[in-house]
Scaffold this motif. Sequence first.
Motif, PDB file in Angstrom:
ATOM      1  N   ALA A 179      15.647   4.386  -0.779  1.00 18.13           N
ATOM      2  CA  ALA A 179      15.826   4.724   0.639  1.00 18.13           C
ATOM      3  C   ALA A 179      14.480   4.757   1.361  1.00 18.13           C
ATOM      4  O   ALA A 179      14.356   4.252   2.492  1.00 18.13           O
ATOM      5  N   ARG A 180      13.455   5.302   0.719  1.00 14.52           N
ATOM      6  CA  ARG A 180      12.120   5.343   1.324  1.00 14.52           C
ATOM      7  C   ARG A 180      11.597   3.930   1.564  1.00 14.52           C
ATOM      8  O   ARG A 180      11.059   3.613   2.625  1.00 14.52           O
ATOM      9  N   LEU A 181      11.785   3.054   0.578  1.00 21.69           N
ATOM     10  CA  LEU A 181      11.256   1.697   0.691  1.00 21.69           C
ATOM     11  C   LEU A 181      12.051   0.854   1.690  1.00 21.69           C
ATOM     12  O   LEU A 181      11.475   0.010   2.376  1.00 21.69           O
TER      13      LEU A 181
ATOM     14  N   ARG B 225       0.846  -1.193   0.000  1.00 20.87           N
ATOM     15  CA  ARG B 225       0.000   0.000   0.000  1.00 20.87           C
ATOM     16  C   ARG B 225       0.884   1.247   0.000  1.00 20.87           C
ATOM     17  O   ARG B 225       0.682   2.183  -0.776  1.00 20.87           O
ATOM     18  N   ASP B 226       1.889   1.244   0.886  1.00 14.86           N
ATOM     19  CA  ASP B 226       2.764   2.408   1.013  1.00 14.86           C
ATOM     20  C   ASP B 226       3.711   2.557  -0.174  1.00 14.86           C
ATOM     21  O   ASP B 226       4.092   3.667  -0.528  1.00 14.86           O
ATOM     22  N   VAL B 227       4.089   1.458  -0.810  1.00 13.50           N
ATOM     23  CA  VAL B 227       4.945   1.515  -2.000  1.00 13.50           C
ATOM     24  C   VAL B 227       4.183   2.125  -3.169  1.00 13.50           C
ATOM     25  O   VAL B 227       4.680   3.015  -3.858  1.00 13.50           O
ATOM     26  N   LEU B 228       2.968   1.630  -3.396  1.00 12.89           N
ATOM     27  CA  LEU B 228       2.239   1.965  -4.620  1.00 12.89           C
ATOM     28  C   LEU B 228       1.214   3.082  -4.501  1.00 12.89           C
ATOM     29  O   LEU B 228       0.685   3.537  -5.520  1.00 12.89           O
ATOM     30  N   GLY B 229       0.888   3.505  -3.282  1.00 16.42           N
ATOM     31  CA  GLY B 229      -0.155   4.511  -3.118  1.00 16.42           C
ATOM     32  C   GLY B 229      -1.549   3.928  -3.291  1.00 16.42           C
ATOM     33  O   GLY B 229      -2.494   4.645  -3.595  1.00 16.42           O
ATOM     34  N   TYR B 230      -1.678   2.621  -3.122  1.00 12.79           N
ATOM     35  CA  TYR B 230      -2.973   1.947  -3.174  1.00 12.79           C
ATOM     36  C   TYR B 230      -3.682   2.124  -1.834  1.00 12.79           C
ATOM     37  O   TYR B 230      -3.137   2.701  -0.901  1.00 12.79           O
ATOM     38  N   VAL B 231      -4.901   1.607  -1.728  1.00 11.96           N
ATOM     39  CA  VAL B 231      -5.669   1.681  -0.487  1.00 11.96           C
ATOM     40  C   VAL B 231      -6.276   0.317  -0.178  1.00 11.96           C
ATOM     41  O   VAL B 231      -6.542  -0.484  -1.083  1.00 11.96           O
ATOM     42  N   HIS B 232      -6.488   0.064   1.119  1.00  8.71           N
ATOM     43  CA  HIS B 232      -7.255  -1.101   1.533  1.00  8.71           C
ATOM     44  C   HIS B 232      -8.733  -0.748   1.356  1.00  8.71           C
ATOM     45  O   HIS B 232      -9.178   0.268   1.888  1.00  8.71           O
ATOM     46  N   PRO B 233      -9.494  -1.568   0.629  1.00  9.27           N
ATOM     47  CA  PRO B 233     -10.929  -1.297   0.528  1.00  9.27           C
ATOM     48  C   PRO B 233     -11.618  -1.670   1.835  1.00  9.27           C
ATOM     49  O   PRO B 233     -11.112  -2.491   2.605  1.00  9.27           O
ATOM     50  N   GLY B 234     -12.763  -1.073   2.074  1.00  4.69           N
ATOM     51  CA  GLY B 234     -13.542  -1.436   3.248  1.00  4.69           C
ATOM     52  C   GLY B 234     -14.241  -2.771   3.056  1.00  4.69           C
ATOM     53  O   GLY B 234     -14.311  -3.301   1.943  1.00  4.69           O
ATOM     54  N   PRO B 235     -14.788  -3.312   4.130  1.00  2.00           N
ATOM     55  CA  PRO B 235     -15.527  -4.569   4.041  1.00  2.00           C
ATOM     56  C   PRO B 235     -16.788  -4.419   3.191  1.00  2.00           C
ATOM     57  O   PRO B 235     -17.319  -3.314   3.053  1.00  2.00           O
ATOM     58  N   PRO B 236     -17.285  -5.523   2.658  1.00  2.00           N
ATOM     59  CA  PRO B 236     -18.489  -5.451   1.831  1.00  2.00           C
ATOM     60  C   PRO B 236     -19.681  -4.909   2.622  1.00  2.00           C
ATOM     61  O   PRO B 236     -19.906  -5.296   3.774  1.00  2.00           O
ATOM     62  N   GLY B 237     -20.399  -3.974   2.005  1.00  2.00           N
ATOM     63  CA  GLY B 237     -21.589  -3.413   2.613  1.00  2.00           C
ATOM     64  C   GLY B 237     -21.332  -2.391   3.704  1.00  2.00           C
ATOM     65  O   GLY B 237     -22.272  -1.927   4.344  1.00  2.00           O
ATOM     66  N   VAL B 238     -20.068  -2.024   3.923  1.00  2.00           N
ATOM     67  CA  VAL B 238     -19.724  -1.070   4.982  1.00  2.00           C
ATOM     68  C   VAL B 238     -19.302   0.245   4.334  1.00  2.00           C
ATOM     69  O   VAL B 238     -18.359   0.280   3.545  1.00  2.00           O
ATOM     70  N   GLU B 239     -20.004   1.315   4.635  1.00  2.00           N
ATOM     71  CA  GLU B 239     -19.631   2.650   4.167  1.00  2.00           C
ATOM     72  C   GLU B 239     -18.645   3.248   5.167  1.00  2.00           C
ATOM     73  O   GLU B 239     -18.954   3.383   6.353  1.00  2.00           O
ATOM     74  N   LEU B 240     -17.471   3.588   4.709  1.00  2.00           N
ATOM     75  CA  LEU B 240     -16.449   4.149   5.586  1.00  2.00           C
ATOM     76  C   LEU B 240     -16.440   5.667   5.496  1.00  2.00           C
ATOM     77  O   LEU B 240     -16.524   6.228   4.392  1.00  2.00           O
ATOM     78  N   ALA B 241     -16.288   6.309   6.641  1.00  2.00           N
ATOM     79  CA  ALA B 241     -16.078   7.757   6.655  1.00  2.00           C
ATOM     80  C   ALA B 241     -14.721   8.042   6.020  1.00  2.00           C
ATOM     81  O   ALA B 241     -13.837   7.177   5.996  1.00  2.00           O
TER      82      ALA B 241
END
Length: 153
Positions: free
Chosen positions: A116-118, A22-38
């Motif tokens: 160095a960041r990675l 996630r931190d390498v690529l700038g991706y995100v963890h999706p929320g669980p199914p049916g759960v609206e995240l703030a």
Amino acid sequence: MSREFQVTFDTADPRSLSTFWRDVLGYVHPGPPGVELAADADPLEAWDRFLEDAGVPEDRRNSASALVDPEEKGPRLFFQQVPEAKRAKNRLHLDVRAAPGLEGDERMAALEAECARLVALGAARVQRFEPAPPTSLGFIVMTDPEGNEFCLD
């Protein structure tokens, strides 16, 4: 017609390895199914609650993880827990484009900064390959925290 695809990682620790990528690529963890995240909600905390509420035993709650491209351009990444350790060089690896459009010293400096960041995130540096025009602009080989090889390109 092109096809969508998912990249799957076999891993001992899906949560940790997905967090690294996630931190390498700038991706995100999706929320669980049916759960609206703030907007400020932590998707991993939401997954913890979701799995607990679903009755998933605690020792099975780190059996999988996923990442998605927030811009919906790149493939979904899936991390599945496997019992066996990595035994040899992976036959497929990711090339992380860390210096698009750059050449020569400027390119290699950008790759070194990203390296160095990675490393600070848990990656290991393996080897630097200098530019060799016209076939190579130069790259750095690295491994993720579980030893999977990838290149900064």
